[in-house]
Enzyme design. Structure first.
Site, PDB file in Angstrom:
ATOM      1  N   THR A 152       1.002  -1.239   0.073  1.00  0.00           N
ATOM      2  CA  THR A 152       0.041  -0.054  -0.228  1.00  0.00           C
ATOM      3  C   THR A 152       0.831   1.188   0.012  1.00  0.00           C
ATOM      4  OG1 THR A 152       0.142   0.020   2.447  1.00  0.00           O
ATOM      5  CG2 THR A 152      -1.823  -0.950   1.279  1.00  0.00           C
ATOM      6  N   TYR A 186       4.507  15.805  15.262  1.00  0.00           N
ATOM      7  CA  TYR A 186       5.076  14.830  14.316  1.00  0.00           C
ATOM      8  C   TYR A 186       6.538  15.037  14.632  1.00  0.00           C
ATOM      9  CZ  TYR A 186       6.005  11.607  10.728  1.00  0.00           C
ATOM     10  OH  TYR A 186       6.341  10.455  10.069  1.00  0.00           O
ATOM     11  N   LYS A 214      12.203   8.889  13.259  1.00  0.00           N
ATOM     12  CA  LYS A 214      12.527   9.322  11.814  1.00  0.00           C
ATOM     13  C   LYS A 214      14.143   9.806  12.058  1.00  0.00           C
ATOM     14  CE  LYS A 214       9.087   8.017   9.417  1.00  0.00           C
ATOM     15  NZ  LYS A 214       9.458   6.878   8.402  1.00  0.00           N
TER      16      LYS A 214
HETATM   17  P1  NAD Z   1       1.271   2.446   4.652  1.00  0.00           P
HETATM   18  O1  NAD Z   1       0.270   2.203   5.776  1.00  0.00           O
HETATM   19  O2  NAD Z   1       0.336   2.704   3.327  1.00  0.00           O
HETATM   20  O3  NAD Z   1       2.069   1.146   4.288  1.00  0.00           O
HETATM   21  C1  NAD Z   1       2.510   0.522   5.255  1.00  0.00           C
HETATM   22  C2  NAD Z   1       3.527  -0.973   4.572  1.00  0.00           C
HETATM   23  O4  NAD Z   1       4.143  -1.627   5.758  1.00  0.00           O
HETATM   24  C3  NAD Z   1       2.380  -1.916   4.029  1.00  0.00           C
HETATM   25  O5  NAD Z   1       2.615  -2.493   2.899  1.00  0.00           O
HETATM   26  C4  NAD Z   1       2.284  -2.830   5.312  1.00  0.00           C
HETATM   27  O6  NAD Z   1       1.660  -4.231   4.849  1.00  0.00           O
HETATM   28  C5  NAD Z   1       3.517  -2.833   5.786  1.00  0.00           C
HETATM   29  N1  NAD Z   1       3.716  -3.449   6.952  1.00  0.00           N
HETATM   30  C6  NAD Z   1       3.458  -2.904   8.180  1.00  0.00           C
HETATM   31  N2  NAD Z   1       3.826  -3.753   9.187  1.00  0.00           N
HETATM   32  C7  NAD Z   1       4.541  -4.755   8.702  1.00  0.00           C
HETATM   33  C8  NAD Z   1       5.317  -5.725   9.273  1.00  0.00           C
HETATM   34  N3  NAD Z   1       5.274  -6.090  10.476  1.00  0.00           N
HETATM   35  N4  NAD Z   1       6.002  -6.579   8.270  1.00  0.00           N
HETATM   36  C9  NAD Z   1       5.945  -6.243   6.766  1.00  0.00           C
HETATM   37  N5  NAD Z   1       5.369  -5.476   6.434  1.00  0.00           N
HETATM   38  C10 NAD Z   1       4.424  -4.454   7.046  1.00  0.00           C
HETATM   39  O7  NAD Z   1       2.112   3.469   4.950  1.00  0.00           O
HETATM   40  P2  NAD Z   1       2.775   4.864   4.149  1.00  0.00           P
HETATM   41  O8  NAD Z   1       2.235   6.126   4.401  1.00  0.00           O
HETATM   42  O9  NAD Z   1       3.059   4.263   2.648  1.00  0.00           O
HETATM   43  O10 NAD Z   1       4.468   4.706   4.925  1.00  0.00           O
HETATM   44  C11 NAD Z   1       5.338   4.171   4.354  1.00  0.00           C
HETATM   45  C12 NAD Z   1       6.847   5.027   4.781  1.00  0.00           C
HETATM   46  O11 NAD Z   1       6.557   6.267   3.976  1.00  0.00           O
HETATM   47  C13 NAD Z   1       6.914   5.198   6.215  1.00  0.00           C
HETATM   48  O12 NAD Z   1       8.069   5.249   6.684  1.00  0.00           O
HETATM   49  C14 NAD Z   1       6.301   6.513   6.410  1.00  0.00           C
HETATM   50  O13 NAD Z   1       6.605   7.245   7.676  1.00  0.00           O
HETATM   51  C15 NAD Z   1       6.727   7.137   5.219  1.00  0.00           C
HETATM   52  N6  NAD Z   1       6.029   8.484   4.797  1.00  0.00           N
HETATM   53  C16 NAD Z   1       4.436   8.604   4.952  1.00  0.00           C
HETATM   54  C17 NAD Z   1       4.127   9.742   4.354  1.00  0.00           C
HETATM   55  C18 NAD Z   1       2.399   9.838   4.454  1.00  0.00           C
HETATM   56  O14 NAD Z   1       1.933  11.139   4.610  1.00  0.00           O
HETATM   57  N7  NAD Z   1       1.937   8.773   4.464  1.00  0.00           N
HETATM   58  C19 NAD Z   1       4.916  10.896   4.213  1.00  0.00           C
HETATM   59  C20 NAD Z   1       6.432  10.799   4.403  1.00  0.00           C
HETATM   60  C21 NAD Z   1       6.852   9.546   4.575  1.00  0.00           C
END
Ligand code: NAD
Length: 389
Positions: free
Chosen positions: A51, A235, A244
């Site tokens: 995702t 945050y 982070k």
């Molecule tokens: P998301 O919830 O869409 O995706 C999380 C993913 O992690 C999924 O594929 C899930 O299956 C996987 N996952 C969770 N627990 C797991 C485990 N124990 N083993 C294997 N896989 C596992 O999250 P996202 O928002 O896409 O976040 C991904 C990264 O991007 C994070 O580090 C987040 O901090 C960073 N990020 C997010 C944003 C935002 O606004 N969403 C902004 C900047 C950075």
């Protein structure tokens, strides 16, 4: 069964298989239409591949630069009368399309923090890719069990040092109110670093190196959010920001061991994902950001951000900030955009929300994460929750 969204707080407990597949196809289309991305990194491991930013990374590398991938994610398969999680449907839809395009796509569903899944992924890399030239770390999880001693840690998304009072939004009712969040204890802050910090990234690189499956000159990326000053109290200056910050430490360690190319933290923009909707204050900021960036013609979701990362930021000379981070949050954090967001933030109330922000679009984007609200999908049709498409 007829599958409808069932929203509980900030999650949706159902997902639509056809809607999720349509969502994956749309992201693929976005990349394919833009044309090939020059890259020599054709063997990719994506951790958190199902995702959000991880799925977008798998799609961009596969369909933008003809890469073969092994993906790891933690998802729930369908059961009798129960839908799978959205990520499970996304994984199946991705695999079908990647294989049809002649690419290797192996997915492991399990706990990326565990030694067993690391071993399984290494075996899959040996059998399907030989080695990896790129590792994308995009796991977002509230819990982690340390494989060394079996102790489980739970992250606490809280301020650090002092309590924070901020505006927040109930995305269900549209009510803007004030919340006060007490600061984390030292134990909670340390647990958050344990879950979302860089330790597991280091463990992955160490395991891959030991198994001899890291290609010479490999690169690894780990995603971070620095964000607007409007969200800093909860945050960047809070427990998540501490975690982070630990990514920068881990990146420096990995670079020390494997060379300057081996680890970069990538700062991305705020987007609507399952992970971000669980963070207090962030959804209100998100509704505002969606409106302002759309007005400026700079709107981006995960696939647009990650396409820009690979197409423009990673191709050619690598530009990094003073912490060696790659910045794709440049548009969100531009002075013009932040000035407009800050002005509107001060004026936000339940009454002004509709004029200043875009809650309907935020809700649409949230539902789309679970395969709902996509054009061309017949939501009144009887669907087998085990169907993949
Ligand atoms: P998301 O919830 O869409 O995706 C999380 C993913 O992690 C999924 O594929 C899930 O299956 C996987 N996952 C969770 N627990 C797991 C485990 N124990 N083993 C294997 N896989 C596992 O999250 P996202 O928002 O896409 O976040 C991904 C990264 O991007 C994070 O580090 C987040 O901090 C960073 N990020 C997010 C944003 C935002 O606004 N969403 C902004 C900047 C950075």
């Amino acid at each position: 069964m007829i599958i409808e969204p069932k929203i509980r707080g900030f999650i949706c407990t159902t997902a639509h298989p056809i809607g999720c597949a349509t969502n994956v196809q749309r992201q693929i289309d976005h990349v394919v239409v833009k044309g090939l991305i020059e890259s020599s990194r054709k063997r990719v491991l994506v951790l958190g591949c199902s995702t959000g930013y991880g799925l977008a990374s798998r799609i961009v590398t596969t369909f933008g630069s003809d890469a073969d991938t092994v993906g790891v994610s933690f998802e729930r398969p369908p059961a009798e009368g129960k839908t799978a999680s959205a990520g499970w449907y996304n994984n199946r839809a991705f695999e079908i399309r990647a294989k049809a395009a002649g690419r290797v796509a192996v997915t492991i569903e399990g706990d990326a923090f565990s030694d067993a899944v690391k071993a399984e992924a290494i075996e899959a890399i040996r059998q399907s890719l030989g080695q990896v030239d790129l590792i994308v770390y995009s796991v977002a999880s509230p819990v982690r069990t340390d494989p060394k001693d079996g102790v489980s840690y739970r992250s606490a998304i809280k301020p650090y040092g002092a309590a924070v009072t901020s505006k927040t939004l109930n995305t269900g009712t549209g009510e803007v109110s004030e919340i006060s969040v007490e600061p984390a204890t030292e134990e909670e802050a340390a647990a958050t670093v344990k879950v979302m910090g860089g330790e597991d990234w280091e463990l992955w690189i160490a395991a891959l190196a030991e198994a001899g499956v890291l290609a010479d000159g490999f690169q690894s990326l780990n995603y971070t959010y620095l964000g607007s000053k409007l969200t800093w109290p909860i945050y960047h200056k809070g427990t998540l920001g501490k975690a982070k910050g630990d990514l920068d430490r881990a990146a420096a360690v990995i670079r020390g061991q494997h060379g300057a190319h081996a680890a970069h933290v990538v700062a991305l923009k705020a987007v609507v994902t399952q992970a971000s909707s669980a963070i207090p204050v962030v959804p209100l900021y998100g509704t505002l950001l969606i409106k302002v960036e759309d007005e400026m013609g700079l709107g981006e979701g995960p696939i647009q951000q990650i396409d820009r990362l690979f197409r423009h930021k990673l191709a050619g000379e690598l530009l990094v900030d003073e912490e060696s981070r790659i910045r794709v949050d440049d548009w969100e954090l531009s002075e013009t955009m932040q000035a407009e967001l800050t002005k509107r933030w001060a004026a936000l109330t339940t009454e002004t929300l509709a004029e200043l922000a875009d809650l309907p679009k935020y809700r649409e984007e949230f539902l789309r994460l679970f395969g709902f609200g996509l054009g061309g999908v017949d939501y009144s049709a009887d669907v087998d929750p085990r169907a993949v498409g």
